[in-house]
Write an enzyme that holds these catalytic residues in place. Structure first.
Site, PDB file in Angstrom:
ATOM      1  N   PRO A   2       0.825  -1.216   0.000  1.00  0.00           N
ATOM      2  CA  PRO A   2       0.000   0.000   0.000  1.00  0.00           C
ATOM      3  C   PRO A   2       0.857   1.265   0.000  1.00  0.00           C
ATOM      4  O   PRO A   2       1.853   1.346   0.721  1.00  0.00           O
ATOM      5  CB  PRO A   2      -0.806  -0.112   1.285  1.00  0.00           C
ATOM      6  CG  PRO A   2      -0.167  -1.185   2.097  1.00  0.00           C
ATOM      7  CD  PRO A   2       0.588  -2.068   1.159  1.00  0.00           C
ATOM      8  N   GLU A   3       0.482   2.217  -0.833  1.00  0.00           N
ATOM      9  CA  GLU A   3       1.190   3.485  -0.921  1.00  0.00           C
ATOM     10  C   GLU A   3       0.259   4.588  -0.432  1.00  0.00           C
ATOM     11  O   GLU A   3      -0.795   4.294   0.116  1.00  0.00           O
ATOM     12  CB  GLU A   3       1.657   3.706  -2.372  1.00  0.00           C
ATOM     13  CG  GLU A   3       2.521   2.546  -2.881  1.00  0.00           C
ATOM     14  CD  GLU A   3       2.983   2.711  -4.323  1.00  0.00           C
ATOM     15  OE1 GLU A   3       3.137   3.851  -4.785  1.00  0.00           O
ATOM     16  OE2 GLU A   3       3.187   1.681  -4.999  1.00  0.00           O
TER      17      GLU A   3
END
Ligand SMILES: [Zn+2]
Length: 271
Positions: A2-3
């Site tokens: 996840p960014e």
């Protein structure tokens, strides 16, 4: 992994379920998930804390409590879920926070993490964890002039520099590749070779790509997070062998600093 857009999406989704709730107890099911403090101190400190605000900084999910901040980094496979208090723990649940609303309703905030790389910090001073991070790309501090100066302050390839969280916070492999393609910059270009116009294009591209990611609720891609749809709009990421959406040239995949990197050899030539 996840960014920024995925963590932002999770924070926005969970906020209404968390605000104003009191943490009555914590069940730490995998001790190494807790980076700070000791599990004994953690359990004592978190009891009775009220959730005042839910935010994000870089790729950190943050619960602002009465006296502390709880920071969670999802790393490779972490996910955060609200569950009914009657549902028992599942195999990969690492931390369960028991919540109580002012109306007396009970629920659980569950940190599930198959690969166990995720980490949790409870601290009165979040800067001791977040202090070395670069600026937020969607904040006012991130300007074209700042980016140009920052790029010229270093002599590094663009891709690894943009992934460096102490330079700029929140970008990972997906959004870096997408930004560089939109800005027509080669991931191997040296940072101090970038012109003012190119720095402006990169600044604009990073913000555009991140905002689109948030608008599409992030990307549901190679990790447990589901529900986003940005993966359907990738320009180059994970599209090796497919045509560039701008010029039709076949997109290439190379390794840069051991990270898989996707780019169009025609749109993103080396200077
Ligand atoms: Zn192209």
């Amino acid at each position: 992994m996840p960014e920024l857009p995925e963590v932002e999406t999770i924070a926005r989704k969970l906020r209404p379920h968390l605000l104003g709730k009191t943490i009555t107890d914590a069940e730490l099911r995998w001790p190494r998930t807790l980076a700070l403090p000791s599990s004994r101190k953690f359990k004592a400190a978190i009891k009775g804390q009220e959730i005042k605000e839910v935010t994000r900084r870089a790729k950190f999910f943050i619960l602002h409590l009465s006296d502390f901040s709880l920071l969670i980094h999802l790393r490779m496979s972490g996910d955060l879920l609200i569950k009914d208090s009657k549902i028992g723990p599942e195999k990969h649940d690492r931390l369960i926070l028991r919540l109580l609303s002012a109306e007396g309703d009970r629920s659980n905030l569950v940190f599930n993490d198959t690969r166990k790389f995720g980490r949790v910090w409870l601290t009165a001073d979040p800067e001791e964890v977040l202090g070395r991070l670069g600026p937020e790309p969607l904040s006012k501090r991130f300007t074209p002039a700042w980016l140009y100066a920052g790029l010229h302050n270093k002599h590094r390839q663009l891709k690894p520099l943009l992934l460096d969280q102490t330079f700029l916070a929140g970008l990972g492999n997906i959004y870096t590749d997408e930004s560089l393609h939109l800005a027509r910059l080669n991931p191997l270009a040296t940072s101090d070779s970038i012109t003012v116009k190119q720095a402006e294009a990169l600044h604009e591209a990073i913000r555009t790509v991140l905002k689109e990611g948030i608008r599409r609720n992030g990307a549901s891609f190679d990790w447990v997070y589901r529900g986003g749809e940005f993966q359907n709009y990738f320009r180059v990421y994970d599209r090796a062998g497919k045509p560039c959406p701008v010029c039709g040239t076949t997109i290439e995949r190379i390794l840069v600093g051991q990270r898989s990197t996707h780019f169009c050899p025609k749109c993103q030539t080396l200077p």
